[in-house]
Motif scaffolding. Sequence first.
Motif, short mmCIF file in Angstrom:
data_model
loop_
_atom_site.label_atom_id
_atom_site.label_comp_id
_atom_site.label_asym_id
_atom_site.label_seq_id
_atom_site.Cartn_x
_atom_site.Cartn_y
_atom_site.Cartn_z
N GLY A 173 0.83 -1.20 0.00
CA GLY A 173 0.00 0.00 0.00
C GLY A 173 0.86 1.24 0.00
O GLY A 173 1.94 1.26 -0.61
N GLU A 174 0.42 2.28 0.69
CA GLU A 174 1.15 3.54 0.74
C GLU A 174 0.95 4.19 2.10
O GLU A 174 -0.08 3.98 2.75
CB GLU A 174 0.67 4.48 -0.37
CG GLU A 174 -0.81 4.84 -0.26
CD GLU A 174 -1.34 5.59 -1.46
OE1 GLU A 174 -0.84 5.35 -2.57
OE2 GLU A 174 -2.27 6.41 -1.28
N THR A 175 1.94 4.96 2.52
CA THR A 175 1.85 5.62 3.81
C THR A 175 2.52 6.99 3.75
O THR A 175 3.43 7.22 2.95
CB THR A 175 2.53 4.77 4.92
OG1 THR A 175 2.32 5.40 6.19
CG2 THR A 175 4.03 4.63 4.67
N ARG A 176 2.03 7.86 4.58
CA ARG A 176 2.66 9.16 4.78
C ARG A 176 2.16 9.69 6.11
O ARG A 176 0.97 9.56 6.44
CB ARG A 176 2.30 10.12 3.64
CG ARG A 176 3.03 11.47 3.75
CD ARG A 176 2.83 12.34 2.53
NE ARG A 176 3.38 13.66 2.74
CZ ARG A 176 3.36 14.65 1.87
NH1 ARG A 176 2.82 14.45 0.67
NH2 ARG A 176 3.87 15.84 2.15
N LEU A 177 3.07 10.28 6.88
CA LEU A 177 2.71 10.74 8.22
C LEU A 177 2.35 12.22 8.28
O LEU A 177 1.94 12.70 9.34
CB LEU A 177 3.86 10.46 9.20
CG LEU A 177 4.23 8.97 9.35
CD1 LEU A 177 5.34 8.81 10.38
CD2 LEU A 177 3.02 8.14 9.71
N ASP A 178 2.48 12.92 7.15
CA ASP A 178 2.18 14.36 7.15
C ASP A 178 1.35 14.71 5.92
O ASP A 178 1.72 15.59 5.14
CB ASP A 178 3.47 15.17 7.19
CG ASP A 178 4.41 14.85 6.02
OD1 ASP A 178 4.15 13.85 5.31
OD2 ASP A 178 5.38 15.60 5.82
N ALA A 179 0.22 14.04 5.77
CA ALA A 179 -0.67 14.28 4.63
C ALA A 179 -2.08 14.57 5.16
O ALA A 179 -2.97 13.72 5.09
CB ALA A 179 -0.68 13.08 3.69
N PRO A 180 -2.31 15.75 5.72
CA PRO A 180 -3.58 16.04 6.36
C PRO A 180 -4.79 15.95 5.43
O PRO A 180 -5.87 15.52 5.86
CB PRO A 180 -3.41 17.46 6.92
CG PRO A 180 -2.24 18.04 6.17
CD PRO A 180 -1.36 16.89 5.85
N ALA A 181 -4.64 16.32 4.18
CA ALA A 181 -5.78 16.27 3.26
C ALA A 181 -6.23 14.83 3.04
O ALA A 181 -7.43 14.52 3.08
CB ALA A 181 -5.42 16.92 1.93
#
Length: 301
Positions: A266-274
């Motif tokens: 999958g995919e991850t990001r810790l700073d993607a508020p939208a």
Amino acid sequence: MGTTPGFTISAVEYESGLPELRQVRETVFVQEQKVPQEMEWDELDPLCHHFIARDAGGQPIGTGRLTPKRTIGRMAVLADWRGRGVGDALLEALLAKARELGWLEVSLHAQASAIGFYARHGFLPEGERFDEAGIEHQAMRLLPDALNPVETRDAAIAATLGVIALARRELDIYSRELDPGLLDVPEVVAALRRFAIDRGEVRLLVQDPATPQRALSPLIALGQRLSSAFAFRAVEEPVDRAYPSAYIVNDRGGHYFRKLGHRFDGETRLDAPARARQLRSAFEPVWERARPITEYRALQI
């Protein structure tokens, strides 16, 4: 560069900062971890961007560097200062410098005991573990300011730990059957337990509640012990059950999303508020339609 109660973080030139760098790195790596002195200092050191953490009295207590190979290394914090945010502040300063330099990718070799620390900052493991200077290490990578692909179970665990660690007060988890191999591994269960004890709230939507019940999922037992923090609901509406994906999302802009919920990739990001807001908004109406899993509360294990 930055200030935190009790210590400061600042960039330092290699030549002028060498005595302080030696004071920390030789204490931690050479004396404490028994790394040979000739391996601790290399030809890259004069070419690196170095950062030093100093206590209120100006004494060095931590170090880290960015190399020309776009790697982070020589992260060290003196024993008396560990667990007090020095390592986090150093890593944040190094990543800020990497962004300033326009780096699209940053990698590092993490000691096995520090994998969880780097996962909290979005780094994901790559490849098998290996020996370096007699210490087990794991290669890890981060794409700053971008979605990070998750391709293995180890990376999935790291992504999950990162989302949990950065949550403020709320975690939403959409799962097929409480994700065996992911949500039942000890480090993830321990992270959820710490979050719940620290007044966090975890909501879990489960498409197949019977399977984890039969498997004695540790999350069910954890939810029983911390019932005020955990809430489980079963997805029963046909329109909702057709949803093929799974995810964990927090209230600070972090997420790990899997297009196919039975897979780890999958995919991850810790700073993607939208994107986090989008997932939380999608979670809410399904939660309202879902059935509370009362059989989890009644289960005695």
